[in-house]
Design a protein around this motif. Structure first.
Motif, PDB file in Angstrom:
ATOM      1  N   HIS A   1       0.836  -1.210   0.000  1.00  0.00           N
ATOM      2  CA  HIS A   1       0.000   0.000   0.000  1.00  0.00           C
ATOM      3  C   HIS A   1       0.870   1.258   0.000  1.00  0.00           C
ATOM      4  O   HIS A   1       1.251   1.789   1.037  1.00  0.00           O
TER       5      HIS A   1
ATOM      6  N   HIS B   1       1.529   5.112  -2.412  1.00  0.00           N
ATOM      7  CA  HIS B   1       0.888   6.014  -3.375  1.00  0.00           C
ATOM      8  C   HIS B   1       1.937   6.828  -4.109  1.00  0.00           C
ATOM      9  O   HIS B   1       2.720   7.538  -3.481  1.00  0.00           O
TER      10      HIS B   1
ATOM     11  N   LYS C   1      -9.286  -0.720  -6.242  1.00  0.00           N
ATOM     12  CA  LYS C   1      -9.348  -0.042  -4.951  1.00  0.00           C
ATOM     13  C   LYS C   1     -10.690   0.657  -4.847  1.00  0.00           C
ATOM     14  O   LYS C   1     -11.115   1.351  -5.779  1.00  0.00           O
TER      15      LYS C   1
ATOM     16  N   HIS D   1      -5.800  -0.708   6.005  1.00  0.00           N
ATOM     17  CA  HIS D   1      -5.596  -0.047   7.314  1.00  0.00           C
ATOM     18  C   HIS D   1      -6.288  -0.745   8.489  1.00  0.00           C
ATOM     19  O   HIS D   1      -6.297  -0.191   9.593  1.00  0.00           O
TER      20      HIS D   1
ATOM     21  N   ASP E   1       1.472   2.831   3.500  1.00  0.00           N
ATOM     22  CA  ASP E   1       0.676   4.002   3.093  1.00  0.00           C
ATOM     23  C   ASP E   1       1.562   5.218   2.786  1.00  0.00           C
ATOM     24  O   ASP E   1       1.070   6.348   2.742  1.00  0.00           O
TER      25      ASP E   1
HETATM   26 ZN   LIG Z   1      -3.636   4.792   1.187  1.00  0.00          ZN
END
Ligand SMILES: [Zn+2]
Length: 284
Positions: free
Chosen positions: A8, A10, A119, A191, A242
């Protein structure tokens, strides 16, 4: 040492963000400058992964015109970006049920351009994961197609503080229906419901055969406080950071903190690598 898959992360060009979100990202992303650089330079990002000790990374995007600013263009961008290193970068794409005329056909199109998972981001896309039960037909088409194709679907769970996010949609329990109605669909609860609904996420991962969760966005040193029975679901937990999200400063540091947890070595291996490798075989 076990290779690491960070499922995960970005990387997207900041120009795709709405002004308020861009402002928020500038303020709250410690690595904003690197994000900008990496979005135009996949090789620089791969070097960053090398330095962090990450073998493969899931690059996650969601179509969210109202809140974040991303249109369906992000899918094509992400597929192109990940094509720079298909053995290392796993492209996540997204179909927003309100913005497509044929949702199943869009899922097929994404697969054809190299997207390997979908997603859903309910608090940013502004619908509940089970909204198909209230008439959002295209959402049912997306799940059904993904299930047929063996395409995993990641669903954001847990609060979001992005401007405009609606957290009523962020509860993991809203994904229970998905497990009931699409039992063969692989669902990854991103998460683990942090920080308000960890118990719901834990329950769902145990209840549904094909439901997983990632631990991204959770400070690794707190993971066992949030999930004291983590080892019971060790086959269905995926490591993730993340990065470069708010509060995620250091990928390498997060991995070190995770490795320092009192978890059995085989549990560490499953979470850091083996579970994600099973869902996303490298050969594909
Ligand atoms: Zn994320």
């Amino acid at each position: 040492m076990t290779p690491v898959i960070d499922i995960h992360m970005h990387v997207l060009p900041p120009r795709m963000l709405k002004p308020a979100v861009l402002e928020f990202a500038r303020r709250s992303y410690q690595d904003f400058a690197r994000l900008e650089k990496f979005s135009s330079d996949p090789m620089a990002f791969l070097n960053f992964l090398d330095a962090a000790g990450v073998e493969r990374a899931g690059l996650v995007t969601s179509v969210s015109p109202e809140v974040i600013g991303h249109t369906a263009e992000v899918n094509d961008w992400n597929a192109r970006y990940c094509a720079a290193a298909p053995g290392r970068l796993i492209a996540f794409g997204s179909v927003h049920p309100d913005y497509v005329s044929d949702a199943a056909a869009e899922v097929d199109r994404l697969v054809s351009i190299g997207i390997r998972a979908l997603k859903l981001h309910p608090p940013h896309q502004l619908f509940a994961p089970n909204a198909y039960r209230d008439g959002l037909g295209p959402l049912a088409a997306i799940y059904a197609r993904a299930q047929n194709l063996g395409l995993p679907v990641m669903i954001h769970t847990g609060t979001s503080v992005f401007p405009g996010a609606r957290n009523l949609y962020a509860r993991p329990m809203l994904a229970d229906d998905v497990g009931v109605d699409y039992p063969d669909l692989v669902v990854i609860l991103a998460h683990g419901g942090r920080p308000l609904w960890m118990n719901e996420a834990f329950f769902l991962v145990r209840r549904h055969k094909n439901m997983y969760m990632d631990v991204s966005g959770i400070p690794p040193q707190k993971l066992l406080e949030y999930f004291p029975r983590l080892e019971e679901i060790a086959d269905k937990v995926l490591f993730g950071t993340d990065w470069p999200g708010p509060g995620v400063a250091d990928v390498r540091g997060n991995i070190e903190k995770f490795r320092a947890l009192p978890l059995r070595p085989e549990v560490q291996r499953k979470i850091l690598c083996e579970n994600a490798a099973r869902l996303f075989p490298a050969s594909k």
